[in-house]
Enzyme design. Sequence first.
Site, PDB file in Angstrom:
ATOM      1  N   GLU A   1       0.838  -1.202   0.000  1.00  0.00           N
ATOM      2  CA  GLU A   1       0.000   0.000   0.000  1.00  0.00           C
ATOM      3  C   GLU A   1       0.877   1.258   0.000  1.00  0.00           C
ATOM      4  O   GLU A   1       1.839   1.350   0.750  1.00  0.00           O
ATOM      5  CB  GLU A   1      -0.893  -0.023   1.237  1.00  0.00           C
ATOM      6  CG  GLU A   1      -2.289   0.455   0.978  1.00  0.00           C
ATOM      7  CD  GLU A   1      -3.046  -0.419  -0.019  1.00  0.00           C
ATOM      8  OE1 GLU A   1      -3.095  -0.039  -1.207  1.00  0.00           O
ATOM      9  OE2 GLU A   1      -3.573  -1.456   0.393  1.00  0.00           O
TER      10      GLU A   1
ATOM     11  N   ALA B   1     -15.356   3.605  -1.687  1.00  0.00           N
ATOM     12  CA  ALA B   1     -15.100   2.564  -0.695  1.00  0.00           C
ATOM     13  C   ALA B   1     -13.686   2.032  -0.828  1.00  0.00           C
ATOM     14  O   ALA B   1     -13.319   1.054  -0.191  1.00  0.00           O
ATOM     15  CB  ALA B   1     -16.110   1.435  -0.866  1.00  0.00           C
TER      16      ALA B   1
ATOM     17  N   SER C   1     -13.455   4.079  -9.798  1.00  0.00           N
ATOM     18  CA  SER C   1     -13.008   5.055 -10.813  1.00  0.00           C
ATOM     19  C   SER C   1     -12.146   4.386 -11.867  1.00  0.00           C
ATOM     20  O   SER C   1     -12.331   4.588 -13.065  1.00  0.00           O
ATOM     21  CB  SER C   1     -12.175   6.182 -10.196  1.00  0.00           C
ATOM     22  OG  SER C   1     -12.727   6.617  -9.013  1.00  0.00           O
TER      23      SER C   1
ATOM     24  N   GLU D   1      -6.835   9.935 -15.314  1.00  0.00           N
ATOM     25  CA  GLU D   1      -7.176  10.290 -13.928  1.00  0.00           C
ATOM     26  C   GLU D   1      -6.256  11.407 -13.413  1.00  0.00           C
ATOM     27  O   GLU D   1      -6.704  12.339 -12.758  1.00  0.00           O
ATOM     28  CB  GLU D   1      -7.087   9.056 -13.016  1.00  0.00           C
ATOM     29  CG  GLU D   1      -7.501   9.377 -11.603  1.00  0.00           C
ATOM     30  CD  GLU D   1      -8.277   8.278 -10.901  1.00  0.00           C
ATOM     31  OE1 GLU D   1      -8.648   7.280 -11.539  1.00  0.00           O
ATOM     32  OE2 GLU D   1      -8.505   8.436  -9.685  1.00  0.00           O
TER      33      GLU D   1
ATOM     34  N   ASP E   1      -4.319   0.562  -9.633  1.00  0.00           N
ATOM     35  CA  ASP E   1      -5.746   0.256  -9.824  1.00  0.00           C
ATOM     36  C   ASP E   1      -6.079  -0.021 -11.290  1.00  0.00           C
ATOM     37  O   ASP E   1      -6.807  -0.957 -11.617  1.00  0.00           O
ATOM     38  CB  ASP E   1      -6.609   1.423  -9.316  1.00  0.00           C
ATOM     39  CG  ASP E   1      -6.251   1.817  -7.893  1.00  0.00           C
ATOM     40  OD1 ASP E   1      -5.601   1.005  -7.209  1.00  0.00           O
ATOM     41  OD2 ASP E   1      -6.610   2.930  -7.476  1.00  0.00           O
TER      42      ASP E   1
ATOM     43  N   TYR F   1      -3.343  12.218   0.538  1.00  0.00           N
ATOM     44  CA  TYR F   1      -2.623  11.382  -0.448  1.00  0.00           C
ATOM     45  C   TYR F   1      -1.496  12.218  -1.080  1.00  0.00           C
ATOM     46  O   TYR F   1      -0.347  11.781  -1.160  1.00  0.00           O
ATOM     47  CB  TYR F   1      -3.616  10.914  -1.505  1.00  0.00           C
ATOM     48  CG  TYR F   1      -3.103   9.864  -2.463  1.00  0.00           C
ATOM     49  CD1 TYR F   1      -3.299   8.509  -2.205  1.00  0.00           C
ATOM     50  CD2 TYR F   1      -2.454  10.202  -3.646  1.00  0.00           C
ATOM     51  CE1 TYR F   1      -2.865   7.528  -3.095  1.00  0.00           C
ATOM     52  CE2 TYR F   1      -2.011   9.233  -4.532  1.00  0.00           C
ATOM     53  CZ  TYR F   1      -2.216   7.901  -4.258  1.00  0.00           C
ATOM     54  OH  TYR F   1      -1.783   6.933  -5.142  1.00  0.00           O
TER      55      TYR F   1
HETATM   56  C1  GLA Z   1      -5.168   4.608  -4.358  1.00  0.00           C
HETATM   57  C2  GLA Z   1      -4.401   4.914  -5.629  1.00  0.00           C
HETATM   58  C3  GLA Z   1      -3.400   3.791  -5.944  1.00  0.00           C
HETATM   59  C4  GLA Z   1      -2.521   3.503  -4.721  1.00  0.00           C
HETATM   60  C5  GLA Z   1      -3.373   3.307  -3.476  1.00  0.00           C
HETATM   61  C6  GLA Z   1      -2.545   3.156  -2.227  1.00  0.00           C
HETATM   62  O1  GLA Z   1      -5.978   3.486  -4.557  1.00  0.00           O
HETATM   63  O2  GLA Z   1      -5.288   5.060  -6.717  1.00  0.00           O
HETATM   64  O3  GLA Z   1      -2.634   4.148  -7.062  1.00  0.00           O
HETATM   65  O4  GLA Z   1      -1.557   4.502  -4.536  1.00  0.00           O
HETATM   66  O5  GLA Z   1      -4.267   4.377  -3.280  1.00  0.00           O
HETATM   67  O6  GLA Z   1      -1.783   2.003  -2.277  1.00  0.00           O
END
Ligand code: GLA
Length: 392
Positions: free
Chosen positions: A36, A125, A130, A162, A174, A224
Amino acid sequence: MQDLNKLWKIFNEKFTDTGLAKGAFSAPGRVNLIGEHTDYNEGFVLPIAIGKKIIMLGQLRNDRLVQVYDLAYKTEAKFSLDNLSPSKKDTWVNYLMGVMDEIQKAGYPLQGANLVFTSNIPQRAGLSSSAALEVVTALTIAKLNSLEIEPVEMAHLCRRAENNFVGVACGIMDQYISCLGQKNYALFIDCRTNDYELIPFKNHNYQVVICNSKVQRGLVNSEYNKRMEECKIATEFFKHKLNREIRALRDIGIDEYEKYQAQLPEIITRRARHVISENYRVQVGVQALREGNFSAFGQLMIESHRSLKNDYEVSCAELDLLVDLALKQEGVLGARMTGAGFGGCTVNLLKKDYVNAFEKTIKQEYKKITGILPEIYVTPPAEGAKQLAQLF
Ligand code: GLA
């Protein structure tokens, strides 16, 4: 979720047939097993695609217009491929427009299209609804226009949409897993080289269970971005200390971190420690899975959560509660928050026989303390984006 015939019926009621190519496509959400906040540090991640997805139906048009109907929210929009700019009003449309913008910028010619989509991925969630919308749009548009876009290129194009169009600074994880996921496999991705490996994740004795806390703090994007900045500061520090090329925290070994960490500001030290140790945990975790050692993997998930909570500080009371409750249940090997954090979901690894009891107790206990009924999804690794039937 409606079946395809019903969806086509709605599509045909909504739009006049143009006589051109028609098709149906899907793209899944994801849950990250471990790794993560490592993707934007050019590190390692290990997500799986989940059974929840977006389905999109589309037909080409003879002009440059795109008409789109969001079935779940019963809302629609219309725009021209010649005039793509982010909408302040209908922000959901930006995911589609952004993807089309990036496809055109990559030099592919496009025609307009009529589109209908529906989703069963819970929004906000942390399960990447997205990215799924971007990926299903990219696949639909590419296939209808007969473009050959490889899944890795598609993932990058969706991420750029994005970053540039929607304005969210995410990493590549993602979009990558939504494009490339496979049934019964986790995807081990090297976010620097784009190399990936499918890691078997099928074992009849174990199950991945997702708990949705049903809370999401508004902080996600700003925090973030702050974490990204803090990681850059740490990277710059190591660039000056170490006599070799350093591009990201991915390049720092644990021993190097330990040697210099006392010289870093306290917050930056902890951020760096999370990323460096998490990259290590992903690699050890992948090895554990290769050996079928699910208990060792579960232990790494627990350590990952501790690190995200204490060092990276992206958890929240509800996620910590879900993890604590989970770890008290019988048959639980590991539990951690997943995704960006500040709400959203936890991911749990359980012995299969205990899933029902787990679900019942977590719902009861979490509701008793927070007043919120959590949602629980049981999902083996599902497949990535795909075409649902031949074009016609
Ligand atoms: C979000 C971002 C991913 C990643 C996660 C954390 O989901 O879209 O690219 O950085 O947070 O691991």
